[in-house]
Scaffold this motif. Structure first.
Motif, mmCIF file in Angstrom:
data_model
loop_
_atom_site.group_PDB
_atom_site.id
_atom_site.type_symbol
_atom_site.label_atom_id
_atom_site.label_comp_id
_atom_site.label_asym_id
_atom_site.label_seq_id
_atom_site.Cartn_x
_atom_site.Cartn_y
_atom_site.Cartn_z
ATOM 1 N N GLU A 175 0.824 -1.196 0.000
ATOM 2 C CA GLU A 175 0.000 0.000 0.000
ATOM 3 C C GLU A 175 0.866 1.257 0.000
ATOM 4 O OE1 GLU A 175 -2.933 -0.137 3.010
ATOM 5 O OE2 GLU A 175 -3.476 -2.215 2.563
ATOM 6 N N TYR A 176 0.437 2.231 -0.765
ATOM 7 C CA TYR A 176 1.123 3.514 -0.842
ATOM 8 C C TYR A 176 0.347 4.541 -0.031
ATOM 9 C CZ TYR A 176 3.099 7.825 -2.615
ATOM 10 O OH TYR A 176 3.703 9.063 -2.694
ATOM 11 N N GLU B 109 -3.404 2.523 -3.453
ATOM 12 C CA GLU B 109 -3.546 3.703 -2.602
ATOM 13 C C GLU B 109 -5.013 4.103 -2.526
ATOM 14 O OE1 GLU B 109 -1.830 7.305 -4.156
ATOM 15 O OE2 GLU B 109 -2.313 6.752 -6.219
ATOM 16 N N SER C 123 5.936 6.263 2.843
ATOM 17 C CA SER C 123 4.973 6.268 1.740
ATOM 18 C C SER C 123 4.888 4.920 1.037
ATOM 19 C CB SER C 123 5.354 7.350 0.727
ATOM 20 O OG SER C 123 5.313 8.634 1.316
ATOM 21 N N GLN D 99 -9.988 3.116 -4.632
ATOM 22 C CA GLN D 99 -8.545 2.986 -4.597
ATOM 23 C C GLN D 99 -7.957 3.169 -5.991
ATOM 24 O OE1 GLN D 99 -7.638 -0.967 -3.133
ATOM 25 N NE2 GLN D 99 -7.725 -1.868 -5.170
ATOM 26 N N SER E 267 0.746 8.791 -9.097
ATOM 27 C CA SER E 267 0.017 8.547 -7.856
ATOM 28 C C SER E 267 -1.087 9.587 -7.703
ATOM 29 C CB SER E 267 0.973 8.624 -6.660
ATOM 30 O OG SER E 267 0.255 8.705 -5.451
#
Length: 368
Positions: free
Chosen positions: A223-224, A263, A231, A303, A341
């Motif tokens: 997971e970010y 994320e 991070s 997500q 991201s």
């Protein structure tokens, strides 16, 4: 303390146990503070840009259910002179195998576990508000300022001592130096790390901070968490090096791999930027162990998928007869762009990935 044991000539077993102590660095203590504007989805908002908030926790009862319009909240970052030291316990156990039937081959596999108490880390603004209202953490709530109408007016995201940080994983290294041939000498080295578990106990209450993507608490592997000091939580990082030498000439090829991550993008969805979120309509079912103070049942958990990334680097070199080495190389040979991201600053890319573009270099090393 540690041990090494060779039950047979080809095999070695090794292990270590150690205590660690680290005082905070000067940068962590005294870096000047400044403001940035991190994107936050406030759990206590009543609606965001016209989208009703169906996940408002009971802990937000004292906060007016305002309509959140601005998602970029003033966030103070920099040093924290009140930091204390962190302490750790590390354990490793592994084997090294160098078979006599394959000269030049070495294989090592190590299990490791590291637990840090009062660990120093910088949490993202979103993690801080989640810890306050979804995990009922008073230390996180103390970092948040609100205006009279309920909106967040400021947030402090400087480094802090958290309860504990736990990481567990495996390291694998395979090295093979082939016998010399008429084509030269070849050598291969493959290094990989596999992260099994990564958790944070934010306030030393024995409860693991909520998993921001899955929403069920616990393991952050894969997971970010944009904007935090931790991070990236890649499950796999792997490097492969191939080296060739013949006489005074040589060449190397490096491959670097970062596995995919997920994320959360709740704020991005409410901000109506759907193109930044790969799975905007995702829902998950939470069980009674969930700590975000909401009833059980399906919950919106949009997500974004950050794909796996591979970089290639190459170099050629010449060992000059005057005791010098001349190298010409290029990093990111195939001009691989970093993965985008949704939650990192300015919806760009995390700085632990390569800056876009090729990097060409020349190096001259002289020994005297």
């Amino acid at each position: 303390f540690g041990f090494r044991w060779k039950p047979i000539d080809d095999l070695m077993v090794r292990g270590n146990w150690s205590e660690g102590f680290r005082a905070p660095s000067i940068a962590e203590l005294f870096t000047g503070q400044s403001d940035t504007f991190q994107t936050i989805s406030d759990p206590c908002n009543g609606s965001l840009q016209g989208v009703p908030n169906a996940d408002r926790p009971a802990s937000c009862a004292a906060v007016p259910a305002y309509a959140q319009g601005n998602t970029q909240i003033r966030t103070t970052t920099g040093g924290n002179p009140d930091l204390g030291p962190e302490k750790s316990i590390s354990k490793t156990l592994g084997v090294v195998y160098s078979p006599s039937w394959a000269a030049g081959l070495d294989i090592s596999l190590d299990w490791w576990e590291i637990e840090i108490e009062e660990g120093i880390t910088s949490l993202s603004a979103q993690t801080i508000v989640n810890n306050c209202y979804r995990n009922n953490d008073p230390a996180a709530c103390a970092l948040i300022s609100r205006a009279a109408d309920g909106q967040i007016s400021g947030l402090k995201a400087t480094p802090n001592n958290v309860g504990s940080i736990f990481n567990e994983g495996y390291d694998l290294t395979v090295g093979y130096k082939l016998p010399e041939t008429s084509f030269g000498k070849f050598r291969f080295v493959w290094d990989s790390t596999y992260l099994v578990k990564s958790t944070v106990d934010g306030n030393a209450d024995g409860l693991i901070s909520e998993d921001p993507v899955q929403g069920d608490g616990g393991n952050l592997v894969g997971e970010y968490i944009g904007g935090s000091g931790r991070s990236n939580n890649w499950r796999i990082r792997s490097n492969l090096m191939v080296n060739w030498e013949k006489g005074d000439f040589g060449a190397s090829w490096f491959v670097r791999y970062y596995s995919s991550q997920e994320e959360q993008c709740q704020g991005v969805i409410f901000g109506q930027r759907f193109n930044l979120c790969s799975d905007p309509n995702r829902f998950t079912n939470l069980d009674s162990n969930d700590t975000d103070l909401l009833p059980d049942g399906p919950r919106a958990r949009p997500q974004n998928h950050i794909g796996g990334t591979t970089y290639h680097d190459a170099a050629v070199y010449f060992n000059a007869p005057w005791n010098a080495k001349i190298t010409v190389g290029v990093n990111n040979l195939f001009d691989k762009d970093p993965p985008r991201s949704a939650s990192t600053f300015a919806n760009s890319f995390d700085p632990q990935y390569e800056v876009p573009g090729r990097f060409i270099y020349f190096r001259y090393a002289q020994k005297f």
